[in-house]
Design an enzyme around this catalytic site. Structure first.
Site, mmCIF file in Angstrom:
data_model
loop_
_atom_site.group_PDB
_atom_site.id
_atom_site.type_symbol
_atom_site.label_atom_id
_atom_site.label_comp_id
_atom_site.label_asym_id
_atom_site.label_seq_id
_atom_site.Cartn_x
_atom_site.Cartn_y
_atom_site.Cartn_z
ATOM 1 N N GLY A 74 0.783 -1.235 0.000
ATOM 2 C CA GLY A 74 0.000 0.000 0.000
ATOM 3 C C GLY A 74 0.812 1.281 0.000
ATOM 4 O O GLY A 74 0.304 2.340 0.386
ATOM 5 N N LEU A 123 -6.528 -9.804 -12.194
ATOM 6 C CA LEU A 123 -7.083 -9.161 -13.384
ATOM 7 C C LEU A 123 -8.524 -8.783 -13.092
ATOM 8 O O LEU A 123 -9.217 -9.486 -12.356
ATOM 9 C CB LEU A 123 -7.084 -10.141 -14.560
ATOM 10 C CG LEU A 123 -5.731 -10.498 -15.165
ATOM 11 C CD1 LEU A 123 -5.934 -11.492 -16.310
ATOM 12 C CD2 LEU A 123 -5.030 -9.248 -15.667
ATOM 13 N N ASN A 158 -4.349 1.617 -13.518
ATOM 14 C CA ASN A 158 -3.410 0.657 -12.928
ATOM 15 C C ASN A 158 -2.012 1.240 -13.013
ATOM 16 O O ASN A 158 -1.734 2.094 -13.858
ATOM 17 C CB ASN A 158 -3.473 -0.668 -13.698
ATOM 18 C CG ASN A 158 -2.590 -1.741 -13.064
ATOM 19 O OD1 ASN A 158 -2.561 -1.884 -11.831
ATOM 20 N ND2 ASN A 158 -1.857 -2.488 -13.872
ATOM 21 N N HIS A 172 2.201 0.036 -13.036
ATOM 22 C CA HIS A 172 3.056 -1.139 -13.237
ATOM 23 C C HIS A 172 4.521 -0.695 -13.263
ATOM 24 O O HIS A 172 4.838 0.315 -13.882
ATOM 25 C CB HIS A 172 2.680 -1.827 -14.561
ATOM 26 C CG HIS A 172 3.490 -3.056 -14.803
ATOM 27 N ND1 HIS A 172 3.332 -4.204 -14.042
ATOM 28 C CD2 HIS A 172 4.489 -3.317 -15.684
ATOM 29 C CE1 HIS A 172 4.194 -5.115 -14.463
ATOM 30 N NE2 HIS A 172 4.905 -4.606 -15.445
HETATM 31 C C1 GRF Z 1 3.872 -1.383 -7.340
HETATM 32 O O1 GRF Z 1 5.203 -1.561 -7.679
HETATM 33 C C2 GRF Z 1 3.003 -1.400 -8.562
HETATM 34 O O2 GRF Z 1 3.650 -0.936 -9.692
HETATM 35 C C3 GRF Z 1 2.669 -2.855 -8.725
HETATM 36 O O3 GRF Z 1 2.542 -3.340 -7.424
HETATM 37 C C4 GRF Z 1 3.337 -2.560 -6.537
HETATM 38 C C5 GRF Z 1 2.475 -2.113 -5.402
HETATM 39 O O4 GRF Z 1 3.192 -1.524 -4.378
HETATM 40 N N1 GRF Z 1 1.473 -3.015 -9.522
HETATM 41 P P1 GRF Z 1 2.460 -0.903 -3.116
HETATM 42 O O5 GRF Z 1 1.560 -1.975 -2.543
HETATM 43 O O6 GRF Z 1 1.686 0.301 -3.563
HETATM 44 O O7 GRF Z 1 3.555 -0.551 -2.154
#
Ligand code: GRF
Length: 226
Positions: A13, A93, A108, A110
């Site tokens: 988070g 998904l 989203n 990534h």
């Molecule tokens: C992030 O690196 C995001 O890009 C990926 O999952 C991770 C989540 O990190 N989808 P966090 O839970 O917000 O610390």
């Protein structure tokens, strides 16, 4: 003007924290109406609770079928008046039906420069491949994994011999800047989908634009404060 957000997460988070921080500072015109997790032990749920956000758990134990889980999540999000969904480390998904339930307003993030290195091992695979530049992408979600129109990307140079963990930390620091920026653009109604691509409509006040956002390559330009 304040966009009501539902944040979906499965993990630590830190992106939730970044969004909440920018909202608190008044830089992001949004409110976090509900935080949803599919994992009971997600640390992000603790962060949400300690900030006083409403939370909802939709575990795979309670909802083994995706359709049932999504219906329950949609209902919970609607009950909280959610207008846009922010996936922040949500490890599942979502279906086309889920995305349509929010008029396509599902983002989203990534940790790669999409379309390269999709999936859960993106940073490690990029490091092992020997890429010289990596980064993070915020995109509109569709029903495919780490796929959909790109909103913003930020890049870092990969240091020679750098460990994947270290690279992941540097990429996450960028995520915490670009995700609030992307959500602010969404809140301002400036993300226009045009033939499958995102166009950024002009800022309400052009003076707020700062395209020289620092040492990283950031496209199409972070605004002041992000
Ligand atoms: C992030 O690196 C995001 O890009 C990926 O999952 C991770 C989540 O990190 N989808 P966090 O839970 O917000 O610390």
């Amino acid at each position: 003007m304040s966009l009501k957000l539902g944040v979906l997460l499965s993990g630590s988070g830190s992106n939730l924290e970044a969004l909440a921080g920018r909202i608190e500072e008044g830089a992001l015109e949004a409110e976090i109406a509900l935080v949803v997790s599919d994992r009971p032990g997600a640390y992000g749920l603790n962060r949400a609770k300690s900030r006083g956000f409403a939370t909802y758990l939709a575990s795979s134990k309670e909802f083994p079928e995706r359709g049932d889980r999504e219906r329950a999540i949609i209902e919970a999000l609607r009950e909280h008046g959610v207008e846009a969904v922010v996936m922040a480390g949500y490890m599942r998904l979502v279906s086309g039906g889920f995305i349509r339930a929010f008029g396509g307003r599902v983002l989203n993030i990534h940790p790669s420069l999409l379309p390269g290195f999709k999936g859960t091992r993106a940073v490690k695979e990029a490091a092992e491949y020997g890429v010289r530049v990596s980064g993070a992408t915020v995109h509109f979600a569709d029903e495919h994994m780490d796929h959909g129109p790109v909103v913003i990307q930020a890049a870092v140079a990969v240091h020679p011999g750098e460990e994947a963990m270290e690279l992941a930390d540097r990429i996450q620091a960028l995520e915490h800047r670009i995700y609030p920026q992307a959500v602010q653009w969404l809140s301002q109604g400036r993300l226009i989908l045009d033939q499958g691509l995102v166009r950024l409509a002009d800022a309400p006040t052009a003076a707020a634009l700062d395209t020289e956002a620092g040492p990283c390559l950031v496209s199409p330009g972070l605004e002041q404060g992000f």
